[in-house]
Design a protein around this motif. Structure first.
Motif, PDB file in Angstrom:
ATOM      1  N   ASP A 131      16.537  49.139  53.421  1.00 51.94           N
ATOM      2  CA  ASP A 131      17.480  48.042  53.656  1.00 51.94           C
ATOM      3  C   ASP A 131      16.627  46.810  53.949  1.00 51.94           C
ATOM      4  O   ASP A 131      16.225  46.581  55.090  1.00 51.94           O
ATOM      5  CB  ASP A 131      18.401  48.384  54.825  1.00 51.94           C
ATOM      6  CG  ASP A 131      19.417  47.287  55.114  1.00 51.94           C
ATOM      7  OD1 ASP A 131      19.272  46.160  54.587  1.00 51.94           O
ATOM      8  OD2 ASP A 131      20.353  47.543  55.893  1.00 51.94           O
ATOM      9  N   GLU A 133      17.350  43.641  53.712  1.00 50.93           N
ATOM     10  CA  GLU A 133      18.042  42.556  54.425  1.00 50.93           C
ATOM     11  C   GLU A 133      17.922  42.727  55.935  1.00 50.93           C
ATOM     12  O   GLU A 133      17.678  41.775  56.669  1.00 50.93           O
ATOM     13  CB  GLU A 133      19.513  42.527  53.998  1.00 50.93           C
ATOM     14  CG  GLU A 133      20.261  41.318  54.514  1.00 50.93           C
ATOM     15  CD  GLU A 133      21.666  41.262  53.941  1.00 50.93           C
ATOM     16  OE1 GLU A 133      22.604  41.131  54.748  1.00 50.93           O
ATOM     17  OE2 GLU A 133      21.813  41.336  52.696  1.00 50.93           O
ATOM     18  N   ASN A 134      18.068  43.982  56.399  1.00 51.54           N
ATOM     19  CA  ASN A 134      17.990  44.252  57.832  1.00 51.54           C
ATOM     20  C   ASN A 134      16.635  44.787  58.264  1.00 51.54           C
ATOM     21  O   ASN A 134      16.468  45.211  59.418  1.00 51.54           O
ATOM     22  CB  ASN A 134      19.091  45.243  58.231  1.00 51.54           C
ATOM     23  CG  ASN A 134      20.457  44.626  58.064  1.00 51.54           C
ATOM     24  OD1 ASN A 134      20.722  43.535  58.561  1.00 51.54           O
ATOM     25  ND2 ASN A 134      21.335  45.306  57.341  1.00 51.54           N
TER      26      ASN A 134
END
Length: 152
Positions: A131, A133-134
């Motif tokens: 992930d 983005e995070n």
């Protein structure tokens, strides 16, 4: 060769100059049958046969430059948009899956930035989904079907 925690597949194996060779259906040639190659060939067949990955979208021992140094990733799988979606790092059954193995695949992924990373020694298989983005990742209970991730 050793029994693996994978289904059993048939392979073309021959002896040449006192070495055993196995036919790599992706590279379309015989390669030296090392313990790591045994895991790689079985894992590729698992991905194609059980998980639905098209053989035409698989690259074996693909060059990946890491910090300006050429490295070879064991297996890279591509999605329907011709972008890499998964890296697979294979080890011999005698090699324990440690943080160093995950560090190796993470180095390849610094360049490729794929959504899925897989590490296997033929007995244990780990798959994690990135992930970006995070800035995190999650281990998955199993390797996803190609049909479910081909558009990533």
């Amino acid at each position: 060769m050793e029994n693996l925690n994978l289904p059993t597949y048939s392979f073309k194996i021959k002896s040449e100059l006192q070495r055993k060779l196995i036919f790599d259906s992706i590279r379309k040639k015989y390669v030296v049958l090392t313990p790591e190659e045994w895991v790689r060939q079985n894992f590729i067949q698992y991905l194609v046969t059980e998980k639905g990955f098209p053989a035409s979208l698989i690259a074996v021992e693909k060059k990946v430059d890491v910090n300006l140094l050429p490295q070879r990733s064991d297996v890279i799988l591509y999605g329907c948009n011709a972008q890499p979606i998964m890296i697979v790092e294979c080890k011999s059954v005698k090699i324990k899956i440690t943080q160093n193995v995950f560090n190796q695949i993470a180095r390849y992924n610094m360049k490729l930035r794929v959504p899925f990373l897989v590490v296997s020694n033929g007995l244990q298989h780990y798959c994690c989904q990135m992930d970006y983005e995070n800035k995190s990742f999650a281990f998955l209970p199993e390797i996803p079907l190609y049909a479910n991730i081909k558009g990533f």
